[in-house]
Design a protein around this motif. Sequence first.
Motif, short mmCIF file in Angstrom:
data_model
loop_
_atom_site.label_atom_id
_atom_site.label_comp_id
_atom_site.label_asym_id
_atom_site.label_seq_id
_atom_site.Cartn_x
_atom_site.Cartn_y
_atom_site.Cartn_z
N UNK A 389 0.91 -1.32 0.00
CA UNK A 389 0.01 0.04 0.11
C UNK A 389 1.01 1.21 0.09
N UNK A 390 2.08 1.23 0.61
CA UNK A 390 2.66 2.42 0.81
C UNK A 390 3.41 2.82 -0.56
N UNK A 559 5.49 -2.90 -8.98
CA UNK A 559 6.14 -3.31 -7.66
C UNK A 559 5.09 -3.60 -6.45
N UNK A 560 4.16 -2.66 -6.44
CA UNK A 560 3.07 -2.83 -5.38
C UNK A 560 2.39 -3.96 -5.71
N UNK A 561 1.76 -4.44 -7.03
CA UNK A 561 1.11 -5.49 -7.34
C UNK A 561 1.93 -6.59 -7.17
N UNK A 562 3.21 -6.76 -7.38
CA UNK A 562 3.94 -7.81 -7.22
C UNK A 562 4.01 -8.30 -5.61
N UNK A 563 4.29 -7.36 -4.52
CA UNK A 563 3.85 -7.65 -3.35
C UNK A 563 2.96 -7.86 -2.86
N UNK A 564 1.52 -7.38 -3.33
CA UNK A 564 0.39 -7.78 -2.93
C UNK A 564 -0.19 -9.13 -3.39
N UNK A 565 0.31 -9.61 -4.29
CA UNK A 565 -0.20 -10.78 -4.96
C UNK A 565 0.79 -11.88 -4.82
N UNK A 609 27.45 6.18 -3.40
CA UNK A 609 28.67 5.56 -4.06
C UNK A 609 28.45 4.20 -4.91
N UNK A 610 27.23 3.53 -4.37
CA UNK A 610 27.27 2.26 -5.12
C UNK A 610 25.99 2.21 -5.98
N UNK A 611 24.92 3.11 -5.54
CA UNK A 611 23.82 2.69 -6.44
C UNK A 611 22.88 3.91 -6.29
N UNK A 612 21.96 4.01 -7.58
CA UNK A 612 20.88 5.13 -7.43
C UNK A 612 19.46 4.35 -6.93
N UNK A 613 18.82 4.72 -6.08
CA UNK A 613 17.49 4.06 -5.42
C UNK A 613 16.29 4.49 -6.25
N UNK A 614 15.53 3.64 -6.41
CA UNK A 614 14.06 4.03 -6.99
C UNK A 614 13.17 4.02 -5.76
N UNK A 615 13.33 3.45 -4.66
CA UNK A 615 12.54 3.26 -3.37
C UNK A 615 13.32 3.84 -2.28
N UNK A 619 8.93 3.98 0.15
CA UNK A 619 7.95 4.58 -0.41
C UNK A 619 8.86 4.68 -1.85
N UNK A 620 7.88 4.80 -2.86
CA UNK A 620 8.48 4.71 -4.38
C UNK A 620 8.76 6.24 -4.42
N UNK A 621 9.82 6.65 -4.94
CA UNK A 621 10.36 8.01 -5.47
C UNK A 621 9.47 8.22 -6.43
#
Length: 648
Positions: A389-390, A559-565, A609-615, A619-621
């Motif tokens: 949901x978040x 991503x939210x649907x993958x988690x929910x289902x 230094x290692x990665x660029x996050x989308x979450x 929460x989703x950015x």
Amino acid sequence: MHTRVGSADSHLIGYRADVDGLRAIAVISVIAFHLSRSWLPGGYLGVDIFFVLSGYLITLILWREALKGQFSILRFYERRIRRIMPALLLLLFSTTMAAIVLLLPADLIGYGKSMLATLGFVANVYFWRDTDYFSRAAEAKPLLHVWSLGVEEQFYIIFPLLIAAFARFWPRATFPAIALLTLVSLAANCLALKIGGASPAFFLLPTRAWELGAGAMIALLPASLIPRGTVARLLGAIGAIAVLIGIVSPLPTYGSVPVALPVVIGAMFLIAAGQVVQPPVNRLVATPPLAFVGLISYSLYLWHWPFIVFSQYYLVRDLNLGEMMIAVAGMTACAIVSWRYVERPFRSRAMPARTVCLAAGVGAGVLAMIASALIWSNGLPGRMGGEAAAINAAVGTNYRCPVPNYLRMGQSRACVLNLASRNPSDANVVLLGNSHAQMYAPVWESIFVERGLPGLLVPANGCLPTVSVNISRECIDVAVANLIELGKLSNVKTVILGLTWAHAENGLVDANGKTVDNGDDAELVRGLDDLIGRLLGFGKKVVLIGPIAYPGWDLPSELSRDLAFGWPLEKPTYLSAEEFQQQYGAAIQHFEARRDIGFARPDTVLCDASRCDYVLDGRSIFADASHIAQAELFRFRSIFTEALATQR
């Protein structure tokens, strides 16, 4: 000849099997497009065929009634209610049950709003502001397809009265008057496309009425102009070819010419060709299988999209061929049941009008209360896990300029950002660019308010803001026009540039329309340098918003649907910092080295230094595949403030 379905208005016009066949071609085209856009790239133009047919049939009924002195606005709307509401309400009750089971909270809230809009026949207005019809996000909207009902019903608020008035007072002027109004609507469509209003041109009545008007013109053709014999056969053949080309391989758009124009003209020709005697093409279209699909086409159109949406929503992927076949079988079965046991009984004159209207009113009222409850309850979040949901809360929340904030600027439009006077010449700062500039508008506006700066958003309409290179020759024209208007705004001291840096990966063209190699973003960098030089030459200060890493897939929804289902998480929720540097490092280094501009780097907010996050923080950015969610814009405020303060 009487129609075989015994509809409420069949006593007014004769049955034409070729019209039902054309309906079948329209609905099959739409379904094929929605199943796979590669099958029929212009299949969505089937809706345009529906508009032409609807304009023709309704005008024919109204005109014959009016000439006989039998026109009644109440009877007209009774027929509309019989035709539209019972099957629609059945669909809405069914989709609502499915939505409560499947849709995540943000999507269920959106569903509730779209259902209220549908019941008020303003779904086209709602989706104009909510959704790009051709985006991936649109594929999670179960009621998206009913936008077309909104267009039709809005058209029929005024049109019957117009026809009745002309029939009574100026019958000879009816055809030229309707033709003129049709051309005015077509001109409005072209104008909207010219100034970057493709979305309102697609969804709204003033820019769609020309298609209904095209059908109305055929219904009103003077007897001397109705094609016969060889002319009818030729028109039928030309019309069929135009429709076929339109739905199989739509012609590319040229400037502001609607892509639907050939299909609309083709449908006009086919309808006109069969008015007296059926030419060979019309007889082919009128074959029994096609005619039957045409008879159930309204119910089939209603049911097809929810079947596709709910299936793909649950699976979190496109349907494979076997699943498509199951979906087609299911939607067809539901359509036949709806036509046989809902459409036909309610359209029959044997059912009292009071019964029909009472059932429609009660059904609509109950659905409106359910929709309001879904919105009020914030989408029933207790049904889903908190993590899903978040993330789902970000879906579709990127900023879009509110309609009241738009204003005309030159040949295009702009959006108010802390500009009380609504006069572009009073602006001190301009945010220039496409949706990747617009998505930052709320945080920039908060900075403008804090500093007392009147501001303006000048959109690049899906293009880059650069004038020496861009993604198309048409985009260069847009960018040049925007630059000319900026040059006229003497009070503007600062221009903030925002763009989709990855646009350039698909290749750029120069001012002559010639494709240029953009290896390592070299041409894009040169194009930005050129634009910055021109702005500095105008005496403006410049802030450039740098690139960000974005997912390229609809992360918050999928991503939210993958988690929910309970599906496995297969797509990455970050980009490695090394890959980001390989992609944009050279461009970033170049603009960091410039001492004459402010350079804002939103990547520093999302990347370590290692990665660029989308979450971040659960929460989703992102609100979709590439646009920042409004709730996450606070993260960028400090770097924007610093860039604005350190202009060289």
